[in-house]
Write a protein that holds these residues in place. Structure first.
Motif, PDB file in Angstrom:
ATOM      1  N   HIS A   1      35.601  49.068  38.082  1.00  0.00           N
ATOM      2  CA  HIS A   1      35.229  48.984  37.029  1.00  0.00           C
ATOM      3  C   HIS A   1      35.383  50.549  36.012  1.00  0.00           C
ATOM      4  N   GLY A   2      35.023  51.209  37.211  1.00  0.00           N
ATOM      5  CA  GLY A   2      35.371  52.960  36.010  1.00  0.00           C
ATOM      6  C   GLY A   2      36.520  53.399  36.174  1.00  0.00           C
TER       7      GLY A   2
ATOM      8  N   ALA B   1      40.147  42.451  35.390  1.00  0.00           N
ATOM      9  CA  ALA B   1      40.639  43.365  36.259  1.00  0.00           C
ATOM     10  C   ALA B   1      40.299  43.720  37.845  1.00  0.00           C
ATOM     11  N   VAL B   2      38.356  44.182  37.375  1.00  0.00           N
ATOM     12  CA  VAL B   2      38.378  44.092  39.029  1.00  0.00           C
ATOM     13  C   VAL B   2      38.663  43.136  39.754  1.00  0.00           C
TER      14      VAL B   2
ATOM     15  N   TYR C   1      32.392  49.493  45.952  1.00  0.00           N
ATOM     16  CA  TYR C   1      34.232  49.459  45.604  1.00  0.00           C
ATOM     17  C   TYR C   1      34.605  49.166  44.578  1.00  0.00           C
ATOM     18  N   LEU C   2      33.607  47.934  43.673  1.00  0.00           N
ATOM     19  CA  LEU C   2      33.496  47.158  42.795  1.00  0.00           C
ATOM     20  C   LEU C   2      33.058  48.109  41.501  1.00  0.00           C
ATOM     21  N   ASN C   3      32.264  48.556  41.567  1.00  0.00           N
ATOM     22  CA  ASN C   3      31.641  49.752  40.684  1.00  0.00           C
ATOM     23  C   ASN C   3      32.323  50.253  40.281  1.00  0.00           C
TER      24      ASN C   3
ATOM     25  N   GLN D   1      43.958  47.879  43.899  1.00  0.00           N
ATOM     26  CA  GLN D   1      43.720  48.646  42.694  1.00  0.00           C
ATOM     27  C   GLN D   1      45.047  48.962  42.020  1.00  0.00           C
ATOM     28  N   SER D   2      45.896  50.156  43.799  1.00  0.00           N
ATOM     29  CA  SER D   2      47.080  50.654  42.710  1.00  0.00           C
ATOM     30  C   SER D   2      48.061  50.044  42.522  1.00  0.00           C
ATOM     31  N   GLY D   3      47.892  49.007  43.615  1.00  0.00           N
ATOM     32  CA  GLY D   3      49.312  47.369  43.128  1.00  0.00           C
ATOM     33  C   GLY D   3      49.017  47.211  41.511  1.00  0.00           C
ATOM     34  N   PHE D   4      47.225  47.078  41.333  1.00  0.00           N
ATOM     35  CA  PHE D   4      46.826  46.054  40.078  1.00  0.00           C
ATOM     36  C   PHE D   4      47.659  47.119  39.016  1.00  0.00           C
TER      37      PHE D   4
END
Length: 279
Positions: free
Chosen positions: A151-152, A159-160, A146-148, A168-171
């Motif tokens: 990062h992509g 930010a990750v 998930y973290l990788n 991810q969408s919210g950020f």
């Protein structure tokens, strides 16, 4: 490890116990996953100090977290390294769960607080009998994937980490709406605004515990016992009886295999599990 200036004393302000209250100097420089924390920004400095004081002065919680960490951090560090995740993300696991197999009101579970939908997306088995969100090895590998992926998407580890808290969408929506990419330049909800600084506070305290009054001896840390492995490929109708046959008991089955969620284990054809018990 980064050194931290010696804690100062605030004279003339006694605590409830009659002792003086310690003030701590912030590190002159600080990074997260190799990325600079802009301590020259006043709000960044204040937010970091808040989390350091909250955690350093919650002594009972911090002592137990330190003692508990020796049981799990070596394994977490190894798995993060194998998956190309910066070592500092072990402190994210601390912020998520205090290295306890907890469940949140939203249904996130385990050290990495993984939701059921996310767990299944990243290959974890979640059923009546088995919940691999409670399997430290498998959950850490799933979290690493998930973290990788994050990062992509974002291109920086800060930010990750923040997106792990709010999604991810919210950020990403906050970045677009505020025309800013850096976590430190974004106005976020209170939880996410504090989130990274809580992670940083754990890092600062753990890397120099003596500067915050935590003087741990090697013998103070908890250790896991030596474990033996049993590969099982057929149903176990009663885990307590099975454990007794192995010279153990039901408590040890559940303690060292928290991913086993029921009193029995039904196994699909062609599948197997590894159950560990103390030697």
């Amino acid at each position: 490890k980064r050194s931290i200036a010696r804690g100062q004393m605030l004279q003339g302000m006694p605590s409830a116990s009659g002792d003086t209250v310690r003030l701590f100097d912030l590190p002159k420089e600080l990074t997260f996953a190799g990325e600079k924390v802009p301590l020259e920004m006043e709000d960044v400095k204040e937010r970091l100090e808040r989390e350091i004081y909250v955690n350093a002065y919650w002594q009972s919680n911090m002592i137990l977290l330190m003692k508990r960490s020796s049981k799990f951090l070596p394994e977490i560090e190894k798995m993060l390294n194998e998956n190309g995740i910066p070592d500092d993300f072990k402190y994210l696991a601390m912020a998520e769960s205090a290295l306890l197999n907890v469940a949140s009101p939203a249904g996130a579970k385990g050290f990495w607080q993984i939701l059921e939908s996310t767990g299944k997306e990243y290959g974890l088995e979640i059923s009546k009998d088995v919940d691999e969100r409670y399997n430290l090895e498998k959950a850490t590998y799933a979290a690493s994937k998930y973290l990788n992926k994050a990062h992509g998407k974002f291109g920086d580890w800060t930010a990750v980490a923040a997106s792990y808290n709010m999604g991810q969408s919210g950020f990403s929506r906050r970045q677009d709406a505020q025309f800013a990419k850096s976590y430190y330049d974004l106005y976020l909800n209170d939880e996410t605004s504090r989130y990274l600084f809580r992670i940083l506070a754990f890092k600062v305290i753990f890397e120099n515990p003596g500067a915050f009054g935590f003087h741990m001896r090697e013998s103070d840390y908890y250790q896991n016992p030596s474990l033996r492995e049993f590969t099982v490929s057929s149903d176990i109708k009663d885990l307590a009886s099975w454990a007794r046959q192995k010279g153990s008991n039901y408590k040890e089955v559940k303690l060292y295999n928290p991913w086993l969620r029921d009193t029995d284990l039904n196994i699909k054809r062609g599948k197997s599990y590894v159950i560990v018990l103390p030697e």
